[in-house]
Design a protein around this motif. Structure first.
Motif, PDB file in Angstrom:
ATOM      1  N   VAL A  17      -1.593   5.455 -16.670  1.00 16.43           N
ATOM      2  CA  VAL A  17      -1.795   6.344 -17.815  1.00 16.43           C
ATOM      3  C   VAL A  17      -1.818   5.536 -19.117  1.00 16.43           C
ATOM      4  O   VAL A  17      -2.685   5.743 -19.976  1.00 16.43           O
ATOM      5  N   GLN A  18      -0.865   4.596 -19.244  1.00 18.12           N
ATOM      6  CA  GLN A  18      -0.826   3.764 -20.448  1.00 18.12           C
ATOM      7  C   GLN A  18      -2.064   2.870 -20.528  1.00 18.12           C
ATOM      8  O   GLN A  18      -2.676   2.739 -21.596  1.00 18.12           O
ATOM      9  N   PHE A  19      -2.448   2.260 -19.414  1.00 20.62           N
ATOM     10  CA  PHE A  19      -3.636   1.401 -19.403  1.00 20.62           C
ATOM     11  C   PHE A  19      -4.884   2.171 -19.806  1.00 20.62           C
ATOM     12  O   PHE A  19      -5.696   1.688 -20.589  1.00 20.62           O
ATOM     13  N   ASP A  20      -5.031   3.373 -19.249  1.00 24.18           N
ATOM     14  CA  ASP A  20      -6.202   4.187 -19.580  1.00 24.18           C
ATOM     15  C   ASP A  20      -6.244   4.488 -21.076  1.00 24.18           C
ATOM     16  O   ASP A  20      -7.303   4.389 -21.710  1.00 24.18           O
ATOM     17  N   ALA A  21      -5.099   4.856 -21.649  1.00 22.10           N
ATOM     18  CA  ALA A  21      -5.038   5.182 -23.082  1.00 22.10           C
ATOM     19  C   ALA A  21      -5.311   3.950 -23.946  1.00 22.10           C
ATOM     20  O   ALA A  21      -6.037   4.032 -24.947  1.00 22.10           O
ATOM     21  N   LEU A  22      -4.761   2.818 -23.560  1.00 23.00           N
ATOM     22  CA  LEU A  22      -4.963   1.586 -24.332  1.00 23.00           C
ATOM     23  C   LEU A  22      -6.419   1.119 -24.265  1.00 23.00           C
ATOM     24  O   LEU A  22      -6.999   0.700 -25.269  1.00 23.00           O
ATOM     25  N   LYS A  23      -7.028   1.227 -23.085  1.00 18.72           N
ATOM     26  CA  LYS A  23      -8.441   0.852 -22.936  1.00 18.72           C
ATOM     27  C   LYS A  23      -9.324   1.800 -23.747  1.00 18.72           C
ATOM     28  O   LYS A  23     -10.259   1.361 -24.418  1.00 18.72           O
ATOM     29  N   ALA A  24      -9.014   3.103 -23.671  1.00 10.01           N
ATOM     30  CA  ALA A  24      -9.804   4.095 -24.407  1.00 10.01           C
ATOM     31  C   ALA A  24      -9.701   3.870 -25.917  1.00 10.01           C
ATOM     32  O   ALA A  24     -10.636   4.175 -26.662  1.00 10.01           O
ATOM     33  N   ALA A  25      -8.570   3.327 -26.373  1.00 14.84           N
ATOM     34  CA  ALA A  25      -8.374   3.056 -27.804  1.00 14.84           C
ATOM     35  C   ALA A  25      -9.084   1.778 -28.245  1.00 14.84           C
ATOM     36  O   ALA A  25      -9.127   1.473 -29.433  1.00 14.84           O
ATOM     37  N   GLY A  26      -9.620   1.026 -27.283  1.00 13.68           N
ATOM     38  CA  GLY A  26     -10.396  -0.159 -27.630  1.00 13.68           C
ATOM     39  C   GLY A  26      -9.692  -1.493 -27.474  1.00 13.68           C
ATOM     40  O   GLY A  26     -10.156  -2.505 -28.015  1.00 13.68           O
ATOM     41  N   CYS A  27      -8.601  -1.534 -26.738  1.00 12.25           N
ATOM     42  CA  CYS A  27      -7.893  -2.807 -26.548  1.00 12.25           C
ATOM     43  C   CYS A  27      -8.767  -3.797 -25.773  1.00 12.25           C
ATOM     44  O   CYS A  27      -9.353  -3.450 -24.748  1.00 12.25           O
ATOM     45  N   GLU A  28      -8.831  -5.004 -26.290  1.00  9.84           N
ATOM     46  CA  GLU A  28      -9.617  -6.057 -25.653  1.00  9.84           C
ATOM     47  C   GLU A  28      -8.769  -6.892 -24.701  1.00  9.84           C
ATOM     48  O   GLU A  28      -9.293  -7.529 -23.787  1.00  9.84           O
ATOM     49  N   LYS A  29      -7.470  -6.893 -24.915  1.00  6.94           N
ATOM     50  CA  LYS A  29      -6.540  -7.673 -24.093  1.00  6.94           C
ATOM     51  C   LYS A  29      -5.337  -6.783 -23.811  1.00  6.94           C
ATOM     52  O   LYS A  29      -4.825  -6.116 -24.714  1.00  6.94           O
ATOM     53  N   LEU A  30      -4.891  -6.749 -22.552  1.00  5.13           N
ATOM     54  CA  LEU A  30      -3.755  -5.914 -22.166  1.00  5.13           C
ATOM     55  C   LEU A  30      -2.635  -6.753 -21.562  1.00  5.13           C
ATOM     56  O   LEU A  30      -2.889  -7.677 -20.790  1.00  5.13           O
ATOM     57  N   PHE A  31      -1.413  -6.382 -21.925  1.00  3.35           N
ATOM     58  CA  PHE A  31      -0.215  -6.981 -21.349  1.00  3.35           C
ATOM     59  C   PHE A  31       0.623  -5.828 -20.807  1.00  3.35           C
ATOM     60  O   PHE A  31       0.745  -4.795 -21.468  1.00  3.35           O
ATOM     61  N   ALA A  32       1.192  -6.013 -19.633  1.00  4.30           N
ATOM     62  CA  ALA A  32       1.990  -4.937 -19.054  1.00  4.30           C
ATOM     63  C   ALA A  32       3.080  -5.508 -18.166  1.00  4.30           C
ATOM     64  O   ALA A  32       2.956  -6.611 -17.624  1.00  4.30           O
ATOM     65  N   GLU A  33       4.154  -4.713 -18.030  1.00  3.50           N
ATOM     66  CA  GLU A  33       5.243  -5.130 -17.150  1.00  3.50           C
ATOM     67  C   GLU A  33       6.051  -3.942 -16.678  1.00  3.50           C
ATOM     68  O   GLU A  33       5.980  -2.855 -17.243  1.00  3.50           O
ATOM     69  N   LYS A  34       6.822  -4.198 -15.648  1.00  2.00           N
ATOM     70  CA  LYS A  34       7.715  -3.188 -15.085  1.00  2.00           C
ATOM     71  C   LYS A  34       9.135  -3.725 -15.222  1.00  2.00           C
ATOM     72  O   LYS A  34       9.655  -4.384 -14.329  1.00  2.00           O
ATOM     73  N   GLU A  35       9.707  -3.456 -16.389  1.00  2.00           N
ATOM     74  CA  GLU A  35      11.059  -3.930 -16.738  1.00  2.00           C
ATOM     75  C   GLU A  35      11.752  -2.880 -17.582  1.00  2.00           C
ATOM     76  O   GLU A  35      11.093  -2.093 -18.264  1.00  2.00           O
ATOM     77  N   SER A  36      13.051  -2.901 -17.608  1.00  2.00           N
ATOM     78  CA  SER A  36      13.812  -1.991 -18.458  1.00  2.00           C
ATOM     79  C   SER A  36      13.529  -2.277 -19.928  1.00  2.00           C
ATOM     80  O   SER A  36      13.357  -3.428 -20.325  1.00  2.00           O
ATOM     81  N   GLY A  37      13.511  -1.220 -20.719  1.00  2.00           N
ATOM     82  CA  GLY A  37      13.292  -1.366 -22.157  1.00  2.00           C
ATOM     83  C   GLY A  37      14.589  -1.460 -22.932  1.00  2.00           C
ATOM     84  O   GLY A  37      14.581  -1.544 -24.160  1.00  2.00           O
ATOM     85  N   ALA A  38      15.728  -1.447 -22.224  1.00  2.00           N
ATOM     86  CA  ALA A  38      17.028  -1.485 -22.895  1.00  2.00           C
ATOM     87  C   ALA A  38      17.255  -2.806 -23.635  1.00  2.00           C
ATOM     88  O   ALA A  38      18.040  -2.871 -24.566  1.00  2.00           O
ATOM     89  N   SER A  39      16.548  -3.840 -23.218  1.00  8.03           N
ATOM     90  CA  SER A  39      16.692  -5.152 -23.841  1.00  8.03           C
ATOM     91  C   SER A  39      15.359  -5.883 -23.770  1.00  8.03           C
ATOM     92  O   SER A  39      14.505  -5.554 -22.952  1.00  8.03           O
ATOM     93  N   THR A  40      15.196  -6.890 -24.600  1.00  7.13           N
ATOM     94  CA  THR A  40      13.974  -7.698 -24.535  1.00  7.13           C
ATOM     95  C   THR A  40      14.134  -8.864 -23.564  1.00  7.13           C
ATOM     96  O   THR A  40      13.184  -9.608 -23.335  1.00  7.13           O
ATOM     97  N   ASP A  41      15.319  -9.010 -22.986  1.00  5.07           N
ATOM     98  CA  ASP A  41      15.540 -10.060 -21.990  1.00  5.07           C
ATOM     99  C   ASP A  41      14.640  -9.799 -20.783  1.00  5.07           C
ATOM    100  O   ASP A  41      14.433  -8.662 -20.379  1.00  5.07           O
TER     101      ASP A  41
END
Length: 179
Positions: A17-41
């Motif tokens: 869902v996020q990828f589709d929205a980011l691509k539709a908004a015109g993103c030329e480069k995508l970064f993604a991960e499956k990690e907790s957002g509680a920390s940037t570690d």
């Protein structure tokens, strides 16, 4: 350049869902991960995205909670983006660090994201305490076969050899023997 960043908390969740929205908004480069957002570690894709952006670029996210769950982390990320001469925008929220109003809204949502995380942790702790009081919560299932540890010890096997034989830590052997 529009650079997209997506994140979900667990490996069972989908980034589609996020990828589709980011691509539709015109993103030329995508970064993604499956990690907790509680920390940037341990958020390698976030670090890579922040390293990738250049002056004039915009880091695009779907929602602020996909980027950070604490005000401190959010401020650090935004400062990094600003230092590089880039901007941050969100698709689903009126966040745009190229305007004062967008910055103000970003800061307000950051506070709410941190508050939501604190409330969720509090509810989880309350639920665990209640389940323990009712005898329904025993913690995770043991990963060490205590009977096997005691049987080997009774045969005269040294704790270090028990640990090696069972593929467990020596401290786990001692815990099993003292239980």
């Amino acid at each position: 350049m529009l650079v997209g960043y997506g994140r979900v908390s667990s490996s069972s969740q989908s980034l589609d869902v996020q990828f589709d929205a980011l691509k539709a908004a015109g993103c030329e480069k995508l970064f993604a991960e499956k990690e907790s957002g509680a920390s940037t570690d341990n958020r390698k894709a976030l670090a890579d995205a922040l390293d990738f952006i250049r002056e004039g670029d915009t880091l695009l996210i779907c929602r602020i909670d996909r980027l950070a769950r604490s005000v401190g982390d959010l401020e650090t990320i935004v400062a990094t983006i600003k230092r590089k001469g880039a901007f941050l925008k969100a698709i689903e929220q009126p966040i745009d660090t190229s305007s004062p109003a967008g910055v103000a809204f970003l800061q307000m949502l950051g506070v709410f994201a941190q508050f939501e995380t604190a409330i969720r942790k509090e509810r989880q702790a309350e639920g665990i305490a209640k389940a323990k009081a009712e005898g329904r919560y025993k913690g995770r299932k043991p990963t060490v076969d205590a009977e096997a540890v005691r049987a080997l010890k009774a045969e005269g096997v040294r704790p270090v050899d028990i640990a090696t034989k069972l593929g467990i830590a020596r401290a786990s052997v001692y815990r099993a023997l003292s239980a």
